[in-house]
Design an enzyme around this catalytic site. Structure first.
Site, PDB file in Angstrom:
ATOM      1  N   GLN A 125       0.847  -1.199   0.000  1.00  0.00           N
ATOM      2  CA  GLN A 125       0.000   0.000   0.000  1.00  0.00           C
ATOM      3  C   GLN A 125       0.886   1.254   0.000  1.00  0.00           C
ATOM      4  O   GLN A 125       1.655   1.462   0.946  1.00  0.00           O
ATOM      5  CB  GLN A 125      -0.856  -0.018   1.267  1.00  0.00           C
ATOM      6  CG  GLN A 125      -1.800   1.147   1.422  1.00  0.00           C
ATOM      7  CD  GLN A 125      -2.554   1.081   2.755  1.00  0.00           C
ATOM      8  OE1 GLN A 125      -2.012   0.614   3.744  1.00  0.00           O
ATOM      9  NE2 GLN A 125      -3.792   1.534   2.780  1.00  0.00           N
ATOM     10  N   GLY A 126       0.766   2.085  -1.014  1.00  0.00           N
ATOM     11  CA  GLY A 126       1.607   3.278  -1.130  1.00  0.00           C
ATOM     12  C   GLY A 126       0.808   4.544  -0.920  1.00  0.00           C
ATOM     13  O   GLY A 126       0.460   5.236  -1.884  1.00  0.00           O
ATOM     14  N   SER A 128       1.242   6.632   2.504  1.00  0.00           N
ATOM     15  CA  SER A 128       1.957   7.589   3.347  1.00  0.00           C
ATOM     16  C   SER A 128       3.184   8.146   2.634  1.00  0.00           C
ATOM     17  O   SER A 128       3.845   7.443   1.866  1.00  0.00           O
ATOM     18  CB  SER A 128       2.415   6.908   4.631  1.00  0.00           C
ATOM     19  OG  SER A 128       1.323   6.335   5.299  1.00  0.00           O
ATOM     20  N   GLU A 245     -10.048  -1.592   5.458  1.00  0.00           N
ATOM     21  CA  GLU A 245      -8.879  -1.665   6.329  1.00  0.00           C
ATOM     22  C   GLU A 245      -9.294  -1.525   7.795  1.00  0.00           C
ATOM     23  O   GLU A 245      -8.833  -2.259   8.656  1.00  0.00           O
ATOM     24  CB  GLU A 245      -7.900  -0.554   5.933  1.00  0.00           C
ATOM     25  CG  GLU A 245      -6.574  -0.618   6.652  1.00  0.00           C
ATOM     26  CD  GLU A 245      -5.551   0.359   6.086  1.00  0.00           C
ATOM     27  OE1 GLU A 245      -5.946   1.321   5.398  1.00  0.00           O
ATOM     28  OE2 GLU A 245      -4.360   0.147   6.345  1.00  0.00           O
ATOM     29  N   ASN A 363      -5.386   6.298  15.976  1.00  0.00           N
ATOM     30  CA  ASN A 363      -6.624   6.281  16.753  1.00  0.00           C
ATOM     31  C   ASN A 363      -7.121   7.689  17.082  1.00  0.00           C
ATOM     32  O   ASN A 363      -8.319   7.895  17.270  1.00  0.00           O
ATOM     33  CB  ASN A 363      -6.446   5.420  18.004  1.00  0.00           C
ATOM     34  CG  ASN A 363      -6.505   3.939  17.652  1.00  0.00           C
ATOM     35  OD1 ASN A 363      -6.495   3.580  16.466  1.00  0.00           O
ATOM     36  ND2 ASN A 363      -6.575   3.080  18.649  1.00  0.00           N
ATOM     37  N   GLU A 364      -6.199   8.664  17.133  1.00  0.00           N
ATOM     38  CA  GLU A 364      -6.661  10.047  17.340  1.00  0.00           C
ATOM     39  C   GLU A 364      -7.537  10.461  16.147  1.00  0.00           C
ATOM     40  O   GLU A 364      -8.600  11.062  16.320  1.00  0.00           O
ATOM     41  CB  GLU A 364      -5.465  11.009  17.467  1.00  0.00           C
ATOM     42  CG  GLU A 364      -4.683  10.883  18.763  1.00  0.00           C
ATOM     43  CD  GLU A 364      -3.743   9.674  18.789  1.00  0.00           C
ATOM     44  OE1 GLU A 364      -3.438   9.105  17.722  1.00  0.00           O
ATOM     45  OE2 GLU A 364      -3.326   9.275  19.895  1.00  0.00           O
TER      46      GLU A 364
END
Ligand SMILES: Cc1cc2nc3c(=O)[nH]c(=O)nc-3n(C[C@H](O)[C@H](O)[C@H](O)COP(=O)(O)OP(=O)(O)OC[C@H]3O[C@@H](n4cnc5c(N)ncnc54)[C@H](O)[C@@H]3O)c2cc1C
Length: 380
Positions: A125-126, A128, A245, A363-364
């Site tokens: 998965q590209g 970030s 996801e 999670n934020e």
């Protein structure tokens, strides 16, 4: 409400269990996030595929069994219960494939899915980039139209690509319209990592495995056939992938139920009721939370089977499973006491569990999504 499975579903479970009992390697494979381990895992993935257990819920034409979502859940339960190897094909099968089924062309599905299912072609998965993680819409890697060649030229850098050092292909978001508003100028591309202009540089994780990679792209050609969804509509395509996801497919309840069962076993092996009562409560709570996730998933599957699409609620699911995983492993380490420091599966699992609140969107960020899109609270 009837929470039991039908006779045919129980027969499916028995078949899966028998196959796994006969085939799961007795010795655990080396980590699939190392070069040697990845190769061993690909052999395992091939065995799964050959006996049609790699992608049970997919159509038979692509190597599946046309299994229902219920049967898929059962398979997952049995898979983790048997302690079968991690799935190094997971980013393709559990993240990209649901999006390909939903938004890909028939040509893309026919060409890509069978090779993904067999593990012949592995995907990373590209998304970030060094300056764009939580703020995914801030990505700078770009795509420039090459009309004469019938495609696009991609440039930029992707980072944190799980198993990118070993995979064949990458699905990624690139800025195709520099003048458009941030979320509107993105396109979702399927990139061949062997193409001219791609440099993959692996790097190590905190636990020593070297599967992460930076992927550098310099004028890399991607044909139009490898654009997934509409040009400049990549944000919407990516959100379909994040639904998978964070929600159902990446982390099914079977994974946590199996960990909770092993935690209960560990508790008994270490003397059971002799344990500190606080630890005993934590073991019980861990088991109950895993069961709660299983039951909540039955509700999700009911909704999906009735035609619902995974929405912002998948952020709630992601919060729950990622924090549960940390608690289960933390309790095990406290049960083990100083012995935990000697390494072993619980320590390795704990180190990976710590990354659960970061990957698939921190999670934020999930709490922001829940506040704004599930609870309807104001943005500020
Ligand atoms: C094990 C693992 C595997 C991964 N695999 C992949 C992969 O295969 N492909 C890929 O593309 N990426 C992958 N990632 C990267 C992952 O998606 C990012 O790490 C994640 O999105 C966070 O981005 P960042 O690291 O840039 O942190 P930042 O976005 O810089 O965030 C830093 C901190 O600030 C907080 N923060 C940021 N913005 C806000 C906000 N608006 N409100 C509140 N808090 C905020 C974050 O929660 C975090 O605590 C992986 C990460 C891990 C840990």
């Amino acid at each position: 409400m009837d929470l039991s499975f039908s006779d045919s579903e129980e027969a499916f479970r028995a078949d899966a269990r028998a196959w796994l009992t006969a085939n799961v390697p007795e010795e655990p494979l080396p980590s699939g996030d190392t070069a040697a381990g990845f190769a061993r895992h690909k052999e395992w993935e091939r065995r799964l595929f050959d006996d049609r257990w790699a992608v049970v819920s997919w159509p038979e034409a692509y190597g599946g069994r046309d299994a229902s979502l219920w049967e898929w859940l059962i398979f997952e339960e049995e898979y983790y219960r048997a302690g079968a190897p991690q799935r190094v094909t997971q980013n393709g099968i559990f993240l990209l494939a649901p999006t390909l089924f939903e938004l890909g062309t028939t040509e893309q599905q026919d060409r890509i899915l069978p090779r993904m299912a067999s593990g012949e072609e592995t995907w990373c998965q590209g998304w970030s980039e060094p300056d764009a993680g939580s703020d995914l819409a801030g990505i700078r890697s770009n795509a420039v139209r090459d009309e004469a060649a019938g495609g696009w030229r991609l440039s930029g850098q992707k980072t944190w690509t799980t198993r990118g050092a070993f995979c064949d292909r990458m699905f990624g978001l690139f800025r195709s319209d520099p003048d458009a508003e941030r979320h509107r100028g993105l396109t979702y591309y399927l990139v061949d990592l062997a193409a001219d202009g791609v440099t993959v540089r692996g790097f190590g994780r905190l636990d020593g495995d070297e599967g992460f990679a930076d992927v550098f792209l310099e004028d890399v050609f991607v044909p139009d056939a490898d654009v997934l969804g509409e040009v400049n509509q990549g944000w919407g395509v990516a959100m379909a992938t994040t639904g998978s996801e964070r929600g159902l497919t990446l982390r099914s309840p079977g994974r946590f139920s199996a960990t909770a069962d092993r935690l209960v076993e560990l508790y008994h092996d270490l003397g059971g009721d002799a344990a500190d009562p606080v630890l005993r409560d934590d073991v019980v709570r861990g088991w109950m939370d895993a069961e709660a996730y299983r039951l909540q998933t039955l509700q999700t599957v009911t909704a999906l089977s009735d035609g619902a699409r995974p929405g912002a609620e998948s952020s709630l699911t992601k919060l729950f499973w990622s924090e549960l995983d940390v608690r289960l492993h933390d309790t095990a380490l406290r049960l083990l006491g100083p012995d935990a420091e000697l390494g072993g599966a619980w320590m390795k699992g704990y180190q990976f569990a710590l990354s659960g609140p970061i990957y698939a969107g921190t999670n934020e960020i999930q709490r922001n999504v829940v506040a704004e899109r599930v609870l309807g609270l104001p943005r500020k």
